[in-house]
Motif scaffolding. Structure first.
Motif, PDB file in Angstrom:
ATOM      1  N   SER A  13      13.150  30.100  81.269  1.00 19.07           N
ATOM      2  CA  SER A  13      14.504  30.022  80.710  1.00 19.07           C
ATOM      3  C   SER A  13      14.570  28.922  79.650  1.00 19.07           C
ATOM      4  O   SER A  13      15.238  29.077  78.629  1.00 19.07           O
ATOM      5  CB  SER A  13      15.527  29.727  81.810  1.00 19.07           C
ATOM      6  OG  SER A  13      15.514  30.771  82.755  1.00 19.07           O
ATOM      7  N   ASP A  27      14.924  37.413  80.216  1.00 22.05           N
ATOM      8  CA  ASP A  27      14.358  36.234  80.863  1.00 22.05           C
ATOM      9  C   ASP A  27      14.512  36.459  82.361  1.00 22.05           C
ATOM     10  O   ASP A  27      15.614  36.378  82.900  1.00 22.05           O
ATOM     11  CB  ASP A  27      15.139  35.000  80.390  1.00 22.05           C
ATOM     12  CG  ASP A  27      14.934  33.799  81.301  1.00 22.05           C
ATOM     13  OD1 ASP A  27      13.852  33.687  81.900  1.00 22.05           O
ATOM     14  OD2 ASP A  27      15.868  32.978  81.399  1.00 22.05           O
ATOM     15  N   THR A  61      16.968  30.911  87.623  1.00 20.78           N
ATOM     16  CA  THR A  61      17.613  32.164  87.205  1.00 20.78           C
ATOM     17  C   THR A  61      17.799  33.107  88.397  1.00 20.78           C
ATOM     18  O   THR A  61      16.917  33.219  89.250  1.00 20.78           O
ATOM     19  CB  THR A  61      16.746  32.853  86.134  1.00 20.78           C
ATOM     20  OG1 THR A  61      16.541  31.921  85.071  1.00 20.78           O
ATOM     21  CG2 THR A  61      17.397  34.113  85.596  1.00 20.78           C
TER      22      THR A  61
END
Ligand code: GTP
Ligand code: MG
Length: 172
Positions: free
Chosen positions: A20, A62, A38
């Motif tokens: 990220s 991502d 994430t």
């Protein structure tokens, strides 16, 4: 205003290697020392000219590195033009994980996908390096991957990584 070529990107690697952070550095030129893990996946876009005639629109997935999200990955790489598989140069186990995921990509991802291996956290090399650059680089060469060591923190090699991949993609 350039005509655009849209490319679908897939970012993969163990949790906390800095996926990220790399994407955020590339898209917004920002970095946080404390970034939350994430959940599922995040989608970001960036458009940059790659030569006088053409801009590339990067549409980037991502993904989450935590093991429990692993089964979602095929959903994202199924349509990917390219993949960045990230490891952390201070964590040898993260390179082993990257290698197994590269194998999976080479077996399952669309034909012609461009894969890059990125060793992140280069700013920590002097104090905490656990993976030699030459080892990772010779593995990457053997497997036909692009290879960069990067730092999302200092921005070293981040734009270079993305543009090297873009330059290897067929333009249309
Ligand atoms: P998941 O979302 O869990 O898969 O993790 P991730 O790979 O997206 O990692 P993330 O970008 O969240 O970064 C994890 C931690 O490493 C954060 O605290 C970042 O600040 C730090 N970090 C990321 N990149 C770098 C880097 O290049 N250098 C240093 N020193 N720290 C970094
Ligand atoms: Mg993340």
């Amino acid at each position: 205003c350039h005509p655009q070529s849209t490319k679908n990107w897939f970012c993969w690697g163990d949790s906390a290697v800095g996926k990220s952070s790399l994407v955020l550095r590339f898209v917004k030129d920002q970095f946080d020392d404390f970034r939350e893990s994430t959940i599922g996946a995040a989608f970001l876009t960036q458009t940059l000219p790659i030569n006088d005639e053409l801009a590339v629109k990067y549409e980037i997935w991502d993904t989450a590195g935590q093991e429990r999200y692993k089964s979602l990955a095929p959903m994202y790489y199924r349509n990917a033009n390219c993949a960045i598989v990230v490891y952390d140069i201070t964590q040898a186990a993260s390179l082993e994980k990257a290698k197994s995921w590269i194998k999976e990509l080479q077996r399952q991802a669309p034909e012609g996908i461009v894969i890059a291996l990125a060793g992140n956290k280069l700013d920590l090399a002097q104090e905490r390096r656990a993976v030699e650059k030459s080892d990772a680089e010779s593995y990457a060469n053997e497997m036909g991957l692009l290879f960069f060591e990067t730092s999302a923190k200092t921005a070293e090699n981040v734009t270079e990584l993305f543009t090297a991949i873009a330059n290897k993609l067929p333009l249309q």
